[in-house]
Scaffold this motif. Structure first.
Motif, mmCIF file in Angstrom:
data_model
loop_
_atom_site.group_PDB
_atom_site.id
_atom_site.type_symbol
_atom_site.label_atom_id
_atom_site.label_comp_id
_atom_site.label_asym_id
_atom_site.label_seq_id
_atom_site.Cartn_x
_atom_site.Cartn_y
_atom_site.Cartn_z
ATOM 1 N N ALA A 27 0.828 -1.205 0.000
ATOM 2 C CA ALA A 27 0.000 0.000 0.000
ATOM 3 C C ALA A 27 0.863 1.255 0.000
ATOM 4 C CB ALA A 27 -0.913 0.011 1.230
ATOM 5 N N LEU A 28 0.264 2.302 -0.454
ATOM 6 C CA LEU A 28 0.887 3.612 -0.453
ATOM 7 C C LEU A 28 -0.186 4.596 -0.018
ATOM 8 C CD1 LEU A 28 3.274 5.492 -1.427
ATOM 9 C CD2 LEU A 28 1.982 5.675 -3.539
ATOM 10 N N VAL A 29 0.132 5.418 0.967
ATOM 11 C CA VAL A 29 -0.789 6.462 1.399
ATOM 12 C C VAL A 29 -0.255 7.778 0.854
ATOM 13 C CG1 VAL A 29 -1.742 7.687 3.392
ATOM 14 C CG2 VAL A 29 -1.403 5.208 3.497
ATOM 15 N N ALA A 30 -1.116 8.518 0.212
ATOM 16 C CA ALA A 30 -0.733 9.826 -0.316
ATOM 17 C C ALA A 30 -1.546 10.895 0.407
ATOM 18 C CB ALA A 30 -0.991 9.887 -1.814
ATOM 19 N N TYR A 31 -0.876 11.951 0.824
ATOM 20 C CA TYR A 31 -1.549 13.047 1.506
ATOM 21 C C TYR A 31 -1.272 14.351 0.770
ATOM 22 C CZ TYR A 31 -2.382 16.870 4.675
ATOM 23 O OH TYR A 31 -2.819 18.052 5.198
ATOM 24 N N GLU A 32 -2.337 15.091 0.518
ATOM 25 C CA GLU A 32 -2.224 16.447 -0.024
ATOM 26 C C GLU A 32 -3.239 17.309 0.710
ATOM 27 O OE1 GLU A 32 -2.744 16.849 -4.234
ATOM 28 O OE2 GLU A 32 -2.314 18.987 -4.190
ATOM 29 N N PRO A 33 -2.795 18.410 1.295
ATOM 30 C CA PRO A 33 -3.753 19.293 1.962
ATOM 31 C C PRO A 33 -4.814 19.774 0.969
ATOM 32 C CG PRO A 33 -1.490 19.996 2.391
ATOM 33 C CD PRO A 33 -1.427 18.934 1.339
ATOM 34 N N VAL A 34 -6.047 19.826 1.395
ATOM 35 C CA VAL A 34 -7.141 20.267 0.522
ATOM 36 C C VAL A 34 -6.849 21.656 -0.024
ATOM 37 C CG1 VAL A 34 -9.599 20.856 0.458
ATOM 38 C CG2 VAL A 34 -8.850 18.817 1.669
ATOM 39 N N TRP A 35 -6.300 22.527 0.803
ATOM 40 C CA TRP A 35 -6.038 23.897 0.376
ATOM 41 C C TRP A 35 -4.906 23.990 -0.645
ATOM 42 C CZ3 TRP A 35 -1.070 24.926 1.548
ATOM 43 C CH2 TRP A 35 -0.509 24.298 2.654
ATOM 44 N N ALA A 36 -4.141 22.895 -0.830
ATOM 45 C CA ALA A 36 -3.034 22.912 -1.786
ATOM 46 C C ALA A 36 -3.437 22.407 -3.171
ATOM 47 C CB ALA A 36 -1.878 22.064 -1.254
ATOM 48 N N ILE A 37 -4.572 21.761 -3.266
ATOM 49 C CA ILE A 37 -4.977 21.154 -4.533
ATOM 50 C C ILE A 37 -5.197 22.232 -5.588
ATOM 51 C CG2 ILE A 37 -6.743 19.762 -5.696
ATOM 52 C CD1 ILE A 37 -7.194 18.371 -2.957
ATOM 53 N N VAL A 67 2.488 -2.412 10.785
ATOM 54 C CA VAL A 67 1.941 -1.843 9.550
ATOM 55 C C VAL A 67 2.341 -0.375 9.437
ATOM 56 C CG1 VAL A 67 -0.184 -1.239 8.335
ATOM 57 C CG2 VAL A 67 0.025 -3.469 9.442
ATOM 58 N N ALA A 68 2.229 0.377 10.526
ATOM 59 C CA ALA A 68 2.586 1.799 10.519
ATOM 60 C C ALA A 68 4.043 1.995 10.128
ATOM 61 C CB ALA A 68 2.312 2.418 11.887
ATOM 62 N N ALA A 69 4.903 1.095 10.583
ATOM 63 C CA ALA A 69 6.321 1.207 10.257
ATOM 64 C C ALA A 69 6.586 0.858 8.794
ATOM 65 C CB ALA A 69 7.140 0.298 11.168
ATOM 66 N N ALA A 70 5.781 -0.036 8.233
ATOM 67 C CA ALA A 70 6.028 -0.522 6.872
ATOM 68 C C ALA A 70 5.379 0.321 5.780
ATOM 69 C CB ALA A 70 5.526 -1.964 6.743
ATOM 70 N N VAL A 71 4.257 0.961 6.073
ATOM 71 C CA VAL A 71 3.525 1.680 5.031
ATOM 72 C C VAL A 71 4.298 2.920 4.583
ATOM 73 C CG1 VAL A 71 2.122 3.176 6.543
ATOM 74 C CG2 VAL A 71 1.220 2.440 4.339
ATOM 75 N N ARG A 72 4.236 3.207 3.285
ATOM 76 C CA ARG A 72 4.882 4.386 2.720
ATOM 77 C C ARG A 72 3.849 5.512 2.635
ATOM 78 N NH1 ARG A 72 6.143 -0.051 0.204
ATOM 79 N NH2 ARG A 72 4.675 0.283 -1.470
ATOM 80 N N ILE A 73 4.225 6.674 3.153
ATOM 81 C CA ILE A 73 3.336 7.834 3.124
ATOM 82 C C ILE A 73 4.033 8.922 2.316
ATOM 83 C CG2 ILE A 73 2.025 9.506 4.474
ATOM 84 C CD1 ILE A 73 2.279 7.587 6.876
ATOM 85 N N GLN A 74 3.383 9.333 1.218
ATOM 86 C CA GLN A 74 3.969 10.336 0.335
ATOM 87 C C GLN A 74 3.216 11.656 0.434
ATOM 88 O OE1 GLN A 74 4.296 8.748 -3.636
ATOM 89 N NE2 GLN A 74 6.089 7.574 -3.062
ATOM 90 N N TYR A 75 3.952 12.731 0.223
ATOM 91 C CA TYR A 75 3.365 14.062 0.233
ATOM 92 C C TYR A 75 3.084 14.493 -1.195
ATOM 93 C CZ TYR A 75 2.587 18.977 0.941
ATOM 94 O OH TYR A 75 2.021 20.228 0.951
ATOM 95 N N GLY A 96 7.374 11.719 -2.588
ATOM 96 C CA GLY A 96 6.546 12.814 -3.046
ATOM 97 C C GLY A 96 5.854 12.480 -4.354
ATOM 98 N N LEU A 97 4.689 13.036 -4.515
ATOM 99 C CA LEU A 97 3.956 12.926 -5.773
ATOM 100 C C LEU A 97 4.232 14.216 -6.533
ATOM 101 C CD1 LEU A 97 0.589 11.575 -4.333
ATOM 102 C CD2 LEU A 97 2.466 10.265 -5.331
#
Length: 117
Positions: A27-37, A67-75, A96-97
């Protein structure tokens, strides 16, 4: 996007730990602030780190520490050559995306911003 991801994660919590870990290894979690879109604005490295740490903590509390240690979180909030190094230096930002910058020479600055292992 974060809320949808959390709902999806909640559905997996009821499965066995082994199955959950296997699923999140891919899995890959991607986060982008709503105000940045679509604005070209980006969070400061500290703001992005705080949010990524919160996502990782939620994963640890609700899915499992392994799981928290293994998952990749991208900005994904307008990362570019000027801010990539600062964002990528944060401990909970795993990548990063790259959007519009990927179509410019600026993309190479993003690549050079990746810290050495």
């Amino acid at each position: 996007m974060f809320l949808v991801s959390l709902i999806s994660c909640s559905l997996l919590v009821s499965r066995s730990n082994h199955t959950t870990l296997i699923l999140f290894l891919y899995a890959l979690v991607a986060y982008e602030p709503v105000w940045a879109i679509g604005t070209g604005l980006t969070a400061t490295p500290e703001m992005a780190q705080d949010t990524h740490a919160s996502i990782r903590q939620w994963m640890s509390d609700n899915v499992g520490a392994d799981v928290a240690a293994a998952v990749r979180i991208q900005y994904g909030g307008s990362m570019n050559g000027e801010n990539a190094a600062g964002l990528m230096a944060q401990s909970d930002i795993d990548g990063g995306l790259i959007g519009g910058s990927s179509l410019k020479m600026d993309f190479f600055k993003c690549i050079n911003g990746v810290p050495s292992p």
